[in-house]
Structure formats: structure tokens, C-alpha cells
Design a protein around this motif. Structure first.
Motif, PDB file in Angstrom:
ATOM      1  N   GLU A  10     -82.439  22.438  62.031  1.00 45.15           N
ATOM      2  CA  GLU A  10     -81.010  21.523  61.419  1.00 45.15           C
ATOM      3  C   GLU A  10     -79.695  20.782  61.484  1.00 45.15           C
ATOM      4  O   GLU A  10     -78.434  19.531  61.998  1.00 45.15           O
ATOM      5  CB  GLU A  10     -81.794  21.133  60.679  1.00 45.15           C
ATOM      6  N   VAL A  11     -78.977  22.201  61.088  1.00 39.30           N
ATOM      7  CA  VAL A  11     -77.367  22.320  61.001  1.00 39.30           C
ATOM      8  C   VAL A  11     -77.198  22.615  62.537  1.00 39.30           C
ATOM      9  O   VAL A  11     -75.712  21.578  62.486  1.00 39.30           O
ATOM     10  CB  VAL A  11     -76.929  23.614  59.467  1.00 39.30           C
ATOM     11  N   LYS A  12     -77.425  22.899  63.309  1.00 39.62           N
ATOM     12  CA  LYS A  12     -76.860  23.507  64.625  1.00 39.62           C
ATOM     13  C   LYS A  12     -77.227  21.785  65.075  1.00 39.62           C
ATOM     14  O   LYS A  12     -75.947  22.048  66.233  1.00 39.62           O
ATOM     15  CB  LYS A  12     -77.420  24.743  65.348  1.00 39.62           C
ATOM     16  N   HIS A  13     -78.082  21.402  64.837  1.00 45.15           N
ATOM     17  CA  HIS A  13     -78.017  19.714  65.651  1.00 45.15           C
ATOM     18  C   HIS A  13     -77.135  18.967  65.463  1.00 45.15           C
ATOM     19  O   HIS A  13     -76.696  18.383  66.108  1.00 45.15           O
ATOM     20  CB  HIS A  13     -79.883  19.398  65.596  1.00 45.15           C
ATOM     21  N   ALA A  14     -76.608  19.156  63.394  1.00 44.27           N
ATOM     22  CA  ALA A  14     -76.269  17.851  63.797  1.00 44.27           C
ATOM     23  C   ALA A  14     -74.653  18.482  63.243  1.00 44.27           C
ATOM     24  O   ALA A  14     -74.031  17.523  63.676  1.00 44.27           O
ATOM     25  CB  ALA A  14     -76.650  18.346  61.292  1.00 44.27           C
ATOM     26  N   VAL A  15     -74.416  19.391  63.552  1.00 45.87           N
ATOM     27  CA  VAL A  15     -72.905  19.523  64.324  1.00 45.87           C
ATOM     28  C   VAL A  15     -72.701  19.323  65.370  1.00 45.87           C
ATOM     29  O   VAL A  15     -71.370  18.799  65.743  1.00 45.87           O
ATOM     30  CB  VAL A  15     -72.605  21.297  63.963  1.00 45.87           C
ATOM     31  N   ASN A  16     -74.036  19.260  66.376  1.00 42.02           N
ATOM     32  CA  ASN A  16     -73.379  19.157  68.257  1.00 42.02           C
ATOM     33  C   ASN A  16     -73.495  17.620  67.759  1.00 42.02           C
ATOM     34  O   ASN A  16     -72.731  17.120  68.825  1.00 42.02           O
ATOM     35  CB  ASN A  16     -74.627  19.639  68.329  1.00 42.02           C
ATOM     36  N   ARG A  17     -73.455  17.233  66.916  1.00 37.97           N
ATOM     37  CA  ARG A  17     -74.377  15.646  66.974  1.00 37.97           C
ATOM     38  C   ARG A  17     -73.034  14.730  66.497  1.00 37.97           C
ATOM     39  O   ARG A  17     -72.485  13.772  67.139  1.00 37.97           O
ATOM     40  CB  ARG A  17     -74.809  15.238  66.044  1.00 37.97           C
ATOM     41  N   ILE A  18     -72.691  15.638  65.811  1.00 34.88           N
ATOM     42  CA  ILE A  18     -71.130  14.773  65.142  1.00 34.88           C
ATOM     43  C   ILE A  18     -70.218  15.425  66.108  1.00 34.88           C
ATOM     44  O   ILE A  18     -68.854  14.393  66.057  1.00 34.88           O
ATOM     45  CB  ILE A  18     -70.469  15.588  63.355  1.00 34.88           C
ATOM     46  N   ALA A  19     -69.734  16.351  66.798  1.00 39.59           N
ATOM     47  CA  ALA A  19     -69.131  16.936  67.577  1.00 39.59           C
ATOM     48  C   ALA A  19     -68.573  16.041  68.653  1.00 39.59           C
ATOM     49  O   ALA A  19     -67.585  15.361  69.393  1.00 39.59           O
ATOM     50  CB  ALA A  19     -69.448  18.655  67.903  1.00 39.59           C
ATOM     51  N   ASN A  20     -69.996  15.574  69.440  1.00 36.52           N
ATOM     52  CA  ASN A  20     -69.887  14.252  70.204  1.00 36.52           C
ATOM     53  C   ASN A  20     -69.114  12.508  69.359  1.00 36.52           C
ATOM     54  O   ASN A  20     -69.026  12.245  69.948  1.00 36.52           O
ATOM     55  CB  ASN A  20     -71.548  14.362  70.744  1.00 36.52           C
ATOM     56  N   MET A  21     -69.915  12.736  68.229  1.00 35.67           N
ATOM     57  CA  MET A  21     -69.355  11.338  68.124  1.00 35.67           C
ATOM     58  C   MET A  21     -68.367  11.633  68.010  1.00 35.67           C
ATOM     59  O   MET A  21     -67.277  10.673  68.141  1.00 35.67           O
ATOM     60  CB  MET A  21     -70.476  11.538  66.178  1.00 35.67           C
ATOM     61  N   LEU A  35     -65.666  13.243  69.534  1.00 37.22           N
ATOM     62  CA  LEU A  35     -65.166  13.365  70.907  1.00 37.22           C
ATOM     63  C   LEU A  35     -65.378  11.790  71.440  1.00 37.22           C
ATOM     64  O   LEU A  35     -64.495  11.280  72.145  1.00 37.22           O
ATOM     65  CB  LEU A  35     -66.230  13.961  71.161  1.00 37.22           C
ATOM     66  N   ASN A  36     -66.682  10.985  71.249  1.00 36.01           N
ATOM     67  CA  ASN A  36     -66.769  10.098  71.707  1.00 36.01           C
ATOM     68  C   ASN A  36     -65.724   8.924  71.041  1.00 36.01           C
ATOM     69  O   ASN A  36     -65.700   7.450  71.083  1.00 36.01           O
ATOM     70  CB  ASN A  36     -68.457   9.279  71.491  1.00 36.01           C
ATOM     71  N   GLY A  37     -64.866   9.053  70.267  1.00 38.16           N
ATOM     72  CA  GLY A  37     -64.484   8.215  68.641  1.00 38.16           C
ATOM     73  C   GLY A  37     -65.116   7.431  67.903  1.00 38.16           C
ATOM     74  O   GLY A  37     -65.055   6.684  67.999  1.00 38.16           O
ATOM     75  N   GLU A  38     -66.098   7.835  67.933  1.00 44.18           N
ATOM     76  CA  GLU A  38     -67.417   7.169  67.069  1.00 44.18           C
ATOM     77  C   GLU A  38     -67.423   7.258  65.549  1.00 44.18           C
ATOM     78  O   GLU A  38     -67.877   7.057  65.169  1.00 44.18           O
ATOM     79  CB  GLU A  38     -68.594   7.356  67.661  1.00 44.18           C
ATOM     80  N   ILE A  39     -66.918   8.014  65.156  1.00 43.54           N
ATOM     81  CA  ILE A  39     -66.021   9.021  64.059  1.00 43.54           C
ATOM     82  C   ILE A  39     -64.697   9.160  63.908  1.00 43.54           C
ATOM     83  O   ILE A  39     -64.089  10.382  64.400  1.00 43.54           O
ATOM     84  CB  ILE A  39     -67.336  10.325  63.435  1.00 43.54           C
ATOM     85  N   ASP A  40     -63.999   9.356  62.825  1.00 43.09           N
ATOM     86  CA  ASP A  40     -62.750  10.332  62.582  1.00 43.09           C
ATOM     87  C   ASP A  40     -62.937  11.555  61.772  1.00 43.09           C
ATOM     88  O   ASP A  40     -63.597  12.085  61.880  1.00 43.09           O
ATOM     89  CB  ASP A  40     -61.645   8.877  61.604  1.00 43.09           C
TER      90      ASP A  40
END
Length: 71
Positions: free
Chosen positions: A13-24, A26-31
Motif C-alpha cells: 500500500e505504501v508503494k502504491h501511495a508513493v506512486n500515486r503521489i509521484a504522479n500527482m 508530475l501532473n501538477g495536482e499537488i505541490d
């Protein structure tokens, strides 16, 4: 605004979350400051998961040793 939640109970789950945060990020969805804080927390949680898993293995080994001593 709806609250967002990340599952961080297992290393998968941590791995999935890290991937999700990285994508966010990269897409400018999170600072980057927020991403960094979340990733830091994920790293701390991952460390705790590893310690728990190691402790469980040690407990199992101690149990096996005790059973061998009884024989």
C-alpha cells in the motif's frame, strides 16, 4: 472538499501511495512541499512496518528454538 485518504498499512500500500503521489506531483495536482511531507510520512510508516515484520520473524524463530529445546 472531500478528504483524501491513502492506505499505508502494508508495504504494498505504501508503494502504491508513493506512486500515486509521484504522479500527482508530475501532473501538477499537488505541490512539492505537500508531496515531500506525505512521502516523508510514508517512509516513516514503511520503517515501522519493516520493524514489525522483523519482530514477528524474531518471535517465530524464538518459538521454534524453544520447541527444539523441549525435544
Amino acid at each position: 472538499m472531500a478528504k483524501k485518504r491513502l492506505k499505508l498499512g502494508t508495504s504494498r500500500e505504501v508503494k502504491h501511495a508513493v506512486n500515486r503521489i509521484a504522479n500527482m506531483l508530475l501532473n501538477g495536482e499537488i505541490d512539492s512541499k505537500t508531496a515531500n511531507a506525505i512521502l516523508y510520512a510514508a517512509n516513516v510508516i514503511l520503517g515501522a512496518i519493516r520493524v514489525d515484520e522483523q519482530q514477528q520473524k524474531l518471535d517465530e524463530l524464538e518459538q521454534v528454538i524453544e520447541e527444539m529445546k523441549r525435544k
